[in-house]
Design a protein around this motif. Structure first.
Motif, PDB file in Angstrom:
ATOM      1  N   MET A  24     -40.758  20.195   7.510  1.00 27.82           N
ATOM      2  CA  MET A  24     -40.323  21.368   7.571  1.00 27.82           C
ATOM      3  C   MET A  24     -39.602  21.916   8.938  1.00 27.82           C
ATOM      4  SD  MET A  24     -42.987  23.670   5.152  1.00 27.82           S
ATOM      5  CE  MET A  24     -43.211  24.139   6.622  1.00 27.82           C
ATOM      6  N   PRO A  30     -37.587  22.775  12.078  1.00 29.11           N
ATOM      7  CA  PRO A  30     -36.165  22.768  12.466  1.00 29.11           C
ATOM      8  C   PRO A  30     -35.966  21.638  13.560  1.00 29.11           C
ATOM      9  CG  PRO A  30     -37.225  24.958  12.653  1.00 29.11           C
ATOM     10  CD  PRO A  30     -38.567  24.055  12.408  1.00 29.11           C
ATOM     11  N   ILE A  57     -34.164  21.811  15.921  1.00 34.91           N
ATOM     12  CA  ILE A  57     -33.953  22.197  17.447  1.00 34.91           C
ATOM     13  C   ILE A  57     -35.555  22.047  17.886  1.00 34.91           C
ATOM     14  CG2 ILE A  57     -34.638  24.822  16.795  1.00 34.91           C
ATOM     15  CD1 ILE A  57     -31.855  23.606  19.099  1.00 34.91           C
ATOM     16  N   CYS A  58     -36.686  22.036  17.167  1.00 35.22           N
ATOM     17  CA  CYS A  58     -37.759  21.844  17.807  1.00 35.22           C
ATOM     18  C   CYS A  58     -38.369  20.395  18.370  1.00 35.22           C
ATOM     19  CB  CYS A  58     -38.951  22.247  16.776  1.00 35.22           C
ATOM     20  SG  CYS A  58     -39.068  23.972  15.996  1.00 35.22           S
ATOM     21  N   ILE A  82     -31.645  20.914  -8.369  1.00 40.09           N
ATOM     22  CA  ILE A  82     -33.143  21.384  -8.626  1.00 40.09           C
ATOM     23  C   ILE A  82     -33.442  22.253  -9.646  1.00 40.09           C
ATOM     24  CG2 ILE A  82     -35.032  22.478  -7.197  1.00 40.09           C
ATOM     25  CD1 ILE A  82     -34.228  20.088  -5.664  1.00 40.09           C
ATOM     26  N   ILE A  91     -39.957  25.903 -10.360  1.00 35.95           N
ATOM     27  CA  ILE A  91     -39.176  25.302  -9.680  1.00 35.95           C
ATOM     28  C   ILE A  91     -38.153  26.158  -8.863  1.00 35.95           C
ATOM     29  CG2 ILE A  91     -37.106  23.978 -10.232  1.00 35.95           C
ATOM     30  CD1 ILE A  91     -38.746  22.160 -12.012  1.00 35.95           C
ATOM     31  N   VAL A 121     -39.655  26.578  -5.840  1.00 35.83           N
ATOM     32  CA  VAL A 121     -39.521  25.432  -4.919  1.00 35.83           C
ATOM     33  C   VAL A 121     -38.123  25.400  -4.334  1.00 35.83           C
ATOM     34  CG1 VAL A 121     -39.061  22.872  -4.868  1.00 35.83           C
ATOM     35  CG2 VAL A 121     -40.992  23.980  -6.127  1.00 35.83           C
ATOM     36  N   PHE A 173     -37.232  25.320  -0.362  1.00 36.94           N
ATOM     37  CA  PHE A 173     -36.376  24.465   0.420  1.00 36.94           C
ATOM     38  C   PHE A 173     -35.297  25.398   0.948  1.00 36.94           C
ATOM     39  CE2 PHE A 173     -37.423  20.147  -1.282  1.00 36.94           C
ATOM     40  CZ  PHE A 173     -38.720  20.368  -1.384  1.00 36.94           C
ATOM     41  N   ILE A 206     -36.080  27.602   4.396  1.00 35.69           N
ATOM     42  CA  ILE A 206     -36.401  26.831   5.470  1.00 35.69           C
ATOM     43  C   ILE A 206     -35.373  26.230   6.003  1.00 35.69           C
ATOM     44  CG2 ILE A 206     -37.776  25.011   6.261  1.00 35.69           C
ATOM     45  CD1 ILE A 206     -40.109  25.447   4.344  1.00 35.69           C
ATOM     46  N   ARG A 214     -32.907  27.209  10.114  1.00 36.37           N
ATOM     47  CA  ARG A 214     -32.497  26.576  11.176  1.00 36.37           C
ATOM     48  C   ARG A 214     -30.892  26.286  11.211  1.00 36.37           C
ATOM     49  NH1 ARG A 214     -35.875  21.570   8.622  1.00 36.37           N
ATOM     50  NH2 ARG A 214     -34.829  21.022   6.826  1.00 36.37           N
ATOM     51  N   SER A 220     -31.579  28.569  16.302  1.00 37.00           N
ATOM     52  CA  SER A 220     -31.168  27.170  16.767  1.00 37.00           C
ATOM     53  C   SER A 220     -29.954  27.089  17.796  1.00 37.00           C
ATOM     54  CB  SER A 220     -30.709  26.477  15.563  1.00 37.00           C
ATOM     55  OG  SER A 220     -31.723  26.141  14.547  1.00 37.00           O
ATOM     56  N   SER A 248     -37.337  27.550  20.372  1.00 32.63           N
ATOM     57  CA  SER A 248     -37.410  26.720  19.225  1.00 32.63           C
ATOM     58  C   SER A 248     -39.095  26.961  18.433  1.00 32.63           C
ATOM     59  CB  SER A 248     -37.761  25.141  19.849  1.00 32.63           C
ATOM     60  OG  SER A 248     -36.356  25.169  20.639  1.00 32.63           O
ATOM     61  N   VAL A 249     -39.839  27.148  19.350  1.00 36.08           N
ATOM     62  CA  VAL A 249     -41.239  27.438  18.909  1.00 36.08           C
ATOM     63  C   VAL A 249     -41.334  28.638  17.963  1.00 36.08           C
ATOM     64  CG1 VAL A 249     -43.748  28.139  19.625  1.00 36.08           C
ATOM     65  CG2 VAL A 249     -42.499  26.221  20.738  1.00 36.08           C
ATOM     66  N   PHE A 301     -39.764  27.654  14.719  1.00 36.65           N
ATOM     67  CA  PHE A 301     -40.748  27.042  14.076  1.00 36.65           C
ATOM     68  C   PHE A 301     -41.667  27.991  13.190  1.00 36.65           C
ATOM     69  CE2 PHE A 301     -45.045  25.418  13.499  1.00 36.65           C
ATOM     70  CZ  PHE A 301     -44.819  24.657  12.367  1.00 36.65           C
ATOM     71  N   ALA A 319     -40.047  30.098  10.227  1.00 39.04           N
ATOM     72  CA  ALA A 319     -40.088  29.012   9.143  1.00 39.04           C
ATOM     73  C   ALA A 319     -41.136  28.795   8.522  1.00 39.04           C
ATOM     74  CB  ALA A 319     -39.394  27.694   9.794  1.00 39.04           C
ATOM     75  N   PHE A 320     -42.287  28.802   9.159  1.00 37.18           N
ATOM     76  CA  PHE A 320     -43.757  28.696   8.588  1.00 37.18           C
ATOM     77  C   PHE A 320     -44.147  29.745   7.924  1.00 37.18           C
ATOM     78  CE2 PHE A 320     -48.290  28.402   9.290  1.00 37.18           C
ATOM     79  CZ  PHE A 320     -48.479  27.038   8.624  1.00 37.18           C
ATOM     80  N   ALA A 372     -42.496  29.847   4.697  1.00 33.98           N
ATOM     81  CA  ALA A 372     -43.000  28.969   3.611  1.00 33.98           C
ATOM     82  C   ALA A 372     -44.145  29.619   3.076  1.00 33.98           C
ATOM     83  CB  ALA A 372     -43.285  27.722   4.486  1.00 33.98           C
TER      84      ALA A 372
END
Lengths: 275, 284
Positions: free
Chosen positions: A113, A115, A117-118, B170, B208, B211, B215, B218, B222, B243, B262-263, B266, B269-270, B273
């Protein structure tokens, strides 16, 4: 009766929608690539030429053939190695009980998951320290890691459908686990293996950010980066060349998509929807 | 007994090697780098969370965050709509079904940079076909890539075009699990086409659907390739995603600050999710 008619109208307009939606921008690319000028609509109209294709394939300073070769070598090497590593691991996970199995699968899944860029800033320094920037290895090694979660996931799903009795029978006959995998399980799961290779090839052939950061010139630069960096002599983008290069680069992936449509769809489905 | 323990380790060792060296280390390394002042040609200096403090007051960072989240939400919404339409078409019985499925894959199969180049040309102000067609319809030329709203719309259209096939595939897998006799029974009971779609199909394929949304969100968060090619982050930074913003710092050799961005990406994104998994569970 009335509903059947509505259904047919909907179906027909749906088919038209899918065809127009998928094909029109693509056909526009082909038209531009076969034209003398990209602004032909404002001027003299369509004038057919293959000069863009001839130039892009013969002019050495454009390096398009280098990019194409690099992309092919990198994407196919990655797809093959990653699918094999994924197959062996997927076999162990679907067949052998060991501690930390669930944790392993979840970690791999979670890492996919992230990205890109990380990862890429650190990789750039790492590869620079190893002196590997602008080599095939600088892309193949991270690509293997980056595509492994998918390779693992798809093949776990295929393997879990193969009855374990087959393995047991082979092992009773004295086959080792590795022999069982390569002689019994993998041949049965061959469609899954093929799906994995094709999908990974397409993913690596398309990848952009790693390739942009970790390559410097035509020695290792891949097609997407090459196409994104095409510059004309006088600042104007050479649209004819860009589109001709794009058409040629699309051929392999479109052939894969059309010929192996079932395999691609099945692979994606297995990757996304674990049974 | 010892062979039994060693065997699985041997089998998963190559996987673990690659994942650890080329995914896990880089991710942890990025977090570690984000705690340093790490600029080319200047000695590295540990500054703890100073990069993150700098982020708080960086207007361009907040602009990029807002753009990234908006882009993901709007794109994914339209991808679900068009993806569902495409999936229904690909699921319908017709002689063309095999060919249609292959053709529908094309926008997704071709490299995203190529898709981006196609759209970049379509949007050109002076001779892009979008403006030529609009001109024929009597509407003045639109400054697609030169205005913030135009550039946002252009990127969403290009992204929806590229990823609708993925969503369709999907969702198609979901549609295929809907039993035909259930739909037929509903039809006999008097449910019309739309009722059968919204009252039977959608609830049945909801897992689905989630899902697919997960997908895609996420992935959309980025976004990089499309923006790099079509707008370069412009006009005036209006379409710079996180990004893209992080990449700009890596490019100029500011690895500490780029890593901090970047962190954050992330973490976003997390969080998305987690949110979707939560929603999926609550409704189930």
């Amino acid at each position: 009766m009335n509903e059947k008619r509505i259904k047919n109208i909907l179906k027909l307009s749906g088919i038209c929608f899918v065809l127009i939606f998928s094909l029109v921008p693509f056909i526009w690319m082909v038209i531009i690539s076969l034209n003398e000028r990209p602004d032909f609509l404002l001027h003299e109209g369509f004038r057919l030429t293959v000069a863009n294709f001839v130039d892009i394939l013969t002019m050495g300073n454009l390096h398009f053939l280098d990019y194409l070769k690099n992309s092919f070598v990198i994407a196919s090497t990655t797809a093959l190695i990653s699918s094999l590593i994924g197959a062996v691991a997927a076999y162990a996970i679907s067949r052998i009980t060991f501690t930390g199995k669930t944790l392993l699968v979840l970690t791999v899944l979670a890492l996919s998951m992230f990205p890109q860029i990380c990862i890429v800033g650190y990789l750039f320094k790492f590869m620079t320290n190893l002196g590997m920037i602008n080599t095939y290895g600088a892309l193949i090694l991270p690509y293997i890691a980056w595509s492994l979660p998918l390779a693992l996931w798809i093949q776990m799903s295929y393997f879990s459908r193969i009855p374990r009795e087959l393995d047991k029978a082979a092992q009773v006959d004295g086959a080792s686990r590795l022999q069982t995998l390569f002689k019994i399980v993998l041949p049965i799961a061959a469609p899954g293996f093929l799906s994995t290779i094709l999908l990974l090839f397409m993913f690596c052939f398309n990848e952009f950010l790693f390739a942009l950061m970790l390559t410097a010139d035509h020695k290792a630069r891949t097609v997407p980066v090459g196409i994104s960096l095409f510059q004309g002599l006088h600042g104007e983008l050479p649209w004819g060349y860009i589109m001709a290069a794009s058409v040629i680069s699309c051929v392999p992936v479109i052939l894969i998509a059309l010929i192996f449509q079932r395999r691609i769809i099945s692979g994606l489905t297995h990757g996304a929807v674990k049974q | 007994m010892s062979r039994k323990i060693k065997e699985p380790v041997l089998f998963i060792l190559p996987l673990i090697f690659f994942i650890v060296v080329f995914l896990l280390f880089p991710v942890l390394g990025t977090f570690w780098n984000s705690l340093w002042q790490d600029v080319s040609f200047i000695a590295r200096r540990f500054i703890a969370f100073s990069n993150y403090v700098r982020l708080l007051t960086d207007g361009r960072f907040w602009q990029a965050t807002l753009f990234t989240v908006m882009f993901a939400l709007v794109s994914v919404f339209f991808e679900m709509v068009f993806g569902m339409i495409t999936a229904l078409v690909l699921n319908a019985h017709s002689r063309l079904r095999g060919a249609l499925r292959g053709i529908a894959l094309i926008p997704w199969a071709i490299p995203s940079v190529i898709g981006a180049r196609i759209w970049q040309l379509i949007y050109r102000y002076d001779y892009g076909i979008a403006n030529i067609l609009l001109g024929k319809a009597g509407v003045g030329p639109v400054n697609w890539l030169g205005s913030p709203v135009g550039a946002f719309t252009s990127l969403v259209v290009a992204d929806v075009w590229r990823t609708t096939p993925f969503v369709a595939i999907i969702l198609l897998a979901g549609l295929q699990t809907v039993p035909d006799d259930m739909l037929q029974q509903a039809q006999i009971d008097g449910a019309n086409l739309f009722q059968r779609f919204f009252k039977i199909m959608i609830p049945l394929i909801r897992p689905i659907l989630i899902v697919a949304i997960l997908f895609r969100t996420i992935d959309a968060i980025r976004v990089f390739d499309l923006i790099y090619v079509i707008t370069g982050g412009g006009p005036g930074g209006a379409t710079t995603s996180l990004s893209m913003y992080g990449y700009k710092f890596f490019l100029t050799g500011d690895f500490g600050y780029g890593s901090a961005i970047s962190v954050i990406l992330f973490i976003i994104a997390f969080l998305f999710a987690l949110l979707f998994v939560r929603i999926g569970r609550l409704r189930a």
